[in-house]
Motif scaffolding. Structure first.
Motif, mmCIF file in Angstrom:
data_model
loop_
_atom_site.group_PDB
_atom_site.id
_atom_site.type_symbol
_atom_site.label_atom_id
_atom_site.label_comp_id
_atom_site.label_asym_id
_atom_site.label_seq_id
_atom_site.Cartn_x
_atom_site.Cartn_y
_atom_site.Cartn_z
ATOM 1 N N LYS A 54 36.181 31.169 40.731
ATOM 2 C CA LYS A 54 37.554 31.328 41.201
ATOM 3 C C LYS A 54 38.482 31.521 40.005
ATOM 4 N N PRO A 55 39.240 32.586 39.986
ATOM 5 C CA PRO A 55 40.148 32.818 38.857
ATOM 6 C C PRO A 55 41.355 31.888 38.924
ATOM 7 N N LYS A 56 41.931 31.651 37.771
ATOM 8 C CA LYS A 56 43.151 30.851 37.700
ATOM 9 C C LYS A 56 44.344 31.802 37.581
ATOM 10 N N VAL A 57 45.057 31.972 38.679
ATOM 11 C CA VAL A 57 46.180 32.909 38.710
ATOM 12 C C VAL A 57 47.371 32.254 39.390
ATOM 13 N N GLU A 58 48.549 32.775 39.066
ATOM 14 C CA GLU A 58 49.764 32.246 39.679
ATOM 15 C C GLU A 58 49.947 32.751 41.102
ATOM 16 N N ASP A 59 49.482 33.971 41.368
ATOM 17 C CA ASP A 59 49.665 34.568 42.684
ATOM 18 C C ASP A 59 48.303 34.803 43.335
ATOM 19 N N PRO A 60 47.837 33.848 44.170
ATOM 20 C CA PRO A 60 46.520 33.984 44.802
ATOM 21 C C PRO A 60 46.406 35.197 45.727
ATOM 22 N N SER A 61 47.530 35.726 46.184
ATOM 23 C CA SER A 61 47.482 36.861 47.110
ATOM 24 C C SER A 61 46.912 38.117 46.457
ATOM 25 N N LYS A 62 46.935 38.154 45.127
ATOM 26 C CA LYS A 62 46.421 39.334 44.413
ATOM 27 C C LYS A 62 44.907 39.272 44.185
ATOM 28 N N VAL A 63 44.316 38.129 44.493
ATOM 29 C CA VAL A 63 42.893 37.945 44.225
ATOM 30 C C VAL A 63 42.064 38.572 45.337
ATOM 31 N N ARG A 64 41.056 39.338 44.947
ATOM 32 C CA ARG A 64 40.190 39.998 45.921
ATOM 33 C C ARG A 64 38.810 39.365 45.888
ATOM 34 N N PRO A 65 38.248 39.023 47.043
ATOM 35 C CA PRO A 65 36.876 38.490 47.065
ATOM 36 C C PRO A 65 35.871 39.600 46.781
ATOM 37 N N LEU A 66 34.888 39.297 45.944
ATOM 38 C CA LEU A 66 33.890 40.278 45.533
ATOM 39 C C LEU A 66 32.499 39.653 45.578
ATOM 40 N N LEU A 67 31.639 40.241 46.364
ATOM 41 C CA LEU A 67 30.238 39.831 46.442
ATOM 42 C C LEU A 67 29.420 40.757 45.552
ATOM 43 N N MET A 68 28.693 40.191 44.583
ATOM 44 C CA MET A 68 27.867 40.983 43.670
ATOM 45 C C MET A 68 26.420 40.523 43.791
ATOM 46 N N VAL A 69 25.512 41.467 44.001
ATOM 47 C CA VAL A 69 24.112 41.109 44.257
ATOM 48 C C VAL A 69 23.188 41.818 43.268
ATOM 49 N N HIS A 70 22.272 41.061 42.712
ATOM 50 C CA HIS A 70 21.333 41.523 41.688
ATOM 51 C C HIS A 70 20.149 42.256 42.316
ATOM 52 N N GLY A 71 19.186 42.625 41.479
ATOM 53 C CA GLY A 71 17.950 43.244 41.939
ATOM 54 C C GLY A 71 16.756 42.618 41.246
ATOM 55 N N TRP A 72 15.646 43.362 41.188
ATOM 56 C CA TRP A 72 14.426 42.890 40.520
ATOM 57 C C TRP A 72 14.170 43.751 39.277
ATOM 58 N N PRO A 73 13.747 43.187 38.147
ATOM 59 C CA PRO A 73 13.446 41.777 37.905
ATOM 60 C C PRO A 73 14.623 41.034 37.282
ATOM 61 N N SER B 267 18.488 38.802 37.999
ATOM 62 C CA SER B 267 18.929 37.570 38.652
ATOM 63 C C SER B 267 20.450 37.547 38.627
ATOM 64 N N PHE B 268 21.022 36.503 39.183
ATOM 65 C CA PHE B 268 22.479 36.341 39.147
ATOM 66 C C PHE B 268 22.998 36.342 37.717
ATOM 67 N N TYR B 269 22.134 35.976 36.756
ATOM 68 C CA TYR B 269 22.554 35.894 35.360
ATOM 69 C C TYR B 269 22.927 37.263 34.787
ATOM 70 N N GLU B 270 22.446 38.339 35.404
ATOM 71 C CA GLU B 270 22.810 39.693 34.960
ATOM 72 C C GLU B 270 24.324 39.880 34.891
ATOM 73 N N PHE B 271 25.061 39.165 35.739
ATOM 74 C CA PHE B 271 26.501 39.395 35.874
ATOM 75 C C PHE B 271 27.349 38.484 34.986
ATOM 76 N N TYR B 272 26.731 37.645 34.179
ATOM 77 C CA TYR B 272 27.523 36.677 33.414
ATOM 78 C C TYR B 272 28.443 37.349 32.405
ATOM 79 N N LYS B 273 28.030 38.463 31.838
ATOM 80 C CA LYS B 273 28.894 39.120 30.846
ATOM 81 C C LYS B 273 30.071 39.847 31.495
ATOM 82 N N ILE B 274 29.902 40.258 32.733
ATOM 83 C CA ILE B 274 30.976 40.995 33.396
ATOM 84 C C ILE B 274 31.957 40.056 34.094
ATOM 85 N N LEU B 275 31.560 38.820 34.332
ATOM 86 C CA LEU B 275 32.414 37.884 35.065
ATOM 87 C C LEU B 275 33.801 37.695 34.443
#
Length: 471
Positions: free
Chosen positions: A151-170, A172-180
């Motif tokens: 969850k981001p720390k922002v002053e205006d929560p209305s600007k926050v967009r929910p984003l589902l990101m899904v990995h593949g093989w081989p 894992s969820f760790y693939e996205f740590y640098k982009i987070l």
């Protein structure tokens, strides 16, 4: 005699050329007829949302526990002691001279990887990295589904967009740590206050820290439904989606079975098969300008070269789509075998030219710590075999029911230069008529979020902006 011999050689070369031409024409003709046959047959029935139960035994009569439990990644020391003992007892084999990565993971380089893993890699430190973000589990269709929620720390929560990101093989969820950070804290990472996302990173059941299915049949459609239920449980009736590899196919099906929930689908390896796909390939192999733009030629053709690359990189797929458990024993029992099997993909799938390097080019884009952390996520959970079963469940169904549906949600495609498969823009529009954004990336391979996080983040941001500008 010399003249006769030369004449015979000339005749043989001419005959060989004629044979090649005839065979090429034959392949083209067969491809055209195959394409016409497959296209003229009845289209696959669109998938339904459905329901499922993947836990042990029969589905209980009582309602499923929908609570969300926070968890921390903490592996007992006994696991690490066992790993180190196995690394100490490793059995490696002799290197083949000058083989580079063309025969698979280079044995000489594996020695250095194992030495680093055994003596320098600090799993406890990597646990702290993993726990930088909050981890949770919740029961869905009988399985403990793991996810990271940022969850981001922002002053205006209305600007926050929910984003589902899904990995593949081989991966894992760790693939996205640098982009987070680029998505949840864009002001400090090249974005603006209008580019803020609340990100959910689930582990596909059978991957990461998610429980593996106990029943046969858990495929990409089932995963799409499970993740939609997860997002609704978290309070998101509408959300954006991003994925590559299996994550792309899951998003493709999610956009079909629950389109009203998907604000936009963004992929770096778009799923689906355009109409007359085989016909396009056949025609394009002779007259490429009829089916593809000139500046896209080297991403699809020459067909023989691309086919050879694909065959060299996809042997694992046939194995995993047929007998995954057989290979799973060795990979579950040997950490070196597991590392070789996984890390070899991070070489050739990042850039096929890296097969000609002694170290497979692994350290050109990734750190050894990051690569081994991804391997460790498979090792400590003992789930390489369940992860490979996803191929057994999904691919036969894809062959019998082609992914030829039209996806009508807003779509964005980031076409990386060295991705395993490339879908030209005009072909993509036949599957994704609401193609809001299509970017031909100048570089990058299969593991986009881990290899080129800034490129992918920028493309995702501009896609979402374009979608929202139309509202």
């Amino acid at each position: 005699m010399l003249v006769t011999h030369t004449q015979n050689q000339t005749k043989k070369k001419t005959m060989n050329c004629h044979v090649v031409v005839v065979l090429t024409l034959l392949v083209v003709v067969l491809s055209v007829f195959l394409g016409l046959y497959l296209t003229s047959s009845e289209p696959a029935t669109p998938p339904e949302y459905g329901d499922g139960w993947w836990g042990r035994g029969e589905r209980p009569e009582e309602e499923e526990d929908t609570s969300i439990r926070q968890v921390w990644i903490s592996i007992p020391d006994s696991f690490i002691e066992d790993l180190n003992a196995r690394l100490d007892r490793r059995r490696l084999f002799q290197n083949l001279e000058d083989s580079k990565f063309n025969y698979g993971f280079n044995p000489l380089y594996m020695q250095s990887v194992v030495h680093y893993w055994r003596n320098n890699f600090n799993w406890k430190q990597q646990e702290q990295v993993l726990n930088t973000y909050d981890h949770y589990k919740t029961k869905i269709e009988g399985l403990d589904v793991h996810f990271v929620h940022v969850k981001p720390k922002v002053e205006d929560p209305s600007k926050v967009r929910p984003l589902l990101m899904v990995h593949g093989w081989p991966g894992s969820f760790y693939e996205f740590y640098k982009i987070l950070p680029m998505l949840t804290d864009p002001l400090n990472h090249g974005g603006s206050e209008d580019d803020v996302f609340e990100v959910i990173l689930p582990s596909i059941p059978g991957y990461g820290f998610s429980e593996a299915p106990y029943k046969q049949g858990f495929d990409a459609i089932a995963a799409a439904r499970v993740f939609d239920k997860l997002m609704v449980r978290l309070g998101f009736e509408k959300y954006y989606y991003q994925g590559g590899d299996w994550g792309s196919l899951i998003g493709y099906y999610l956009s079909l079975i629950q389109p009203s929930h998907v604000l936009g689908y963004h992929s770096n390896m778009p799923a689906g098969q355009p109409p007359y796909y085989f016909v396009k390939l056949a025609i394009g192999s002779i007259f490429p300008s009829l089916v593809i733009d000139d500046d896209e030629y080297d991403r699809v053709f020459p067909l023989g070269e691309k086919f050879t690359q694909l065959m060299a990189a996809s042997g694992y797929m046939h194995l995993q789509a047929t007998k995954p458990d057989t290979a799973g024993y060795g990979l579950t029992d040997s950490p070196v075998g597991l590392a070789a099997y996984i890390l070899e993909k991070f070489s050739g799938w990042t850039n096929p030219a890296y097969n000609d390097l002694e170290d497979g080019g692994l350290e050109k884009h990734f750190s050894i710590d990051d690569l081994l952390t991804n391997v460790m996520i498979y090792w400590v959970n003992g789930n390489i075999a369940p992860s490979m079963r996803f191929y057994k469940e999904s691919i036969p169904k894809m062959l019998s029911e082609p992914a030829n549906h039209v996806v009508n949600v807003p779509t964005g495609i980031a076409a990386l230069k060295y991705e395993l498969g490339y879908m030209p823009e005009n072909w993509a529009r036949q599957i994704y008529p609401d193609l809001v954004s299509y970017t031909r990336m100048p570089r990058g391979g299969h593991f986009a979020a881990m290899e080129e996080p800034l490129l992918l983040a920028e493309d995702l941001r501009q896609f979402v902006r374009k979608v929202e500008e139309r509202q």
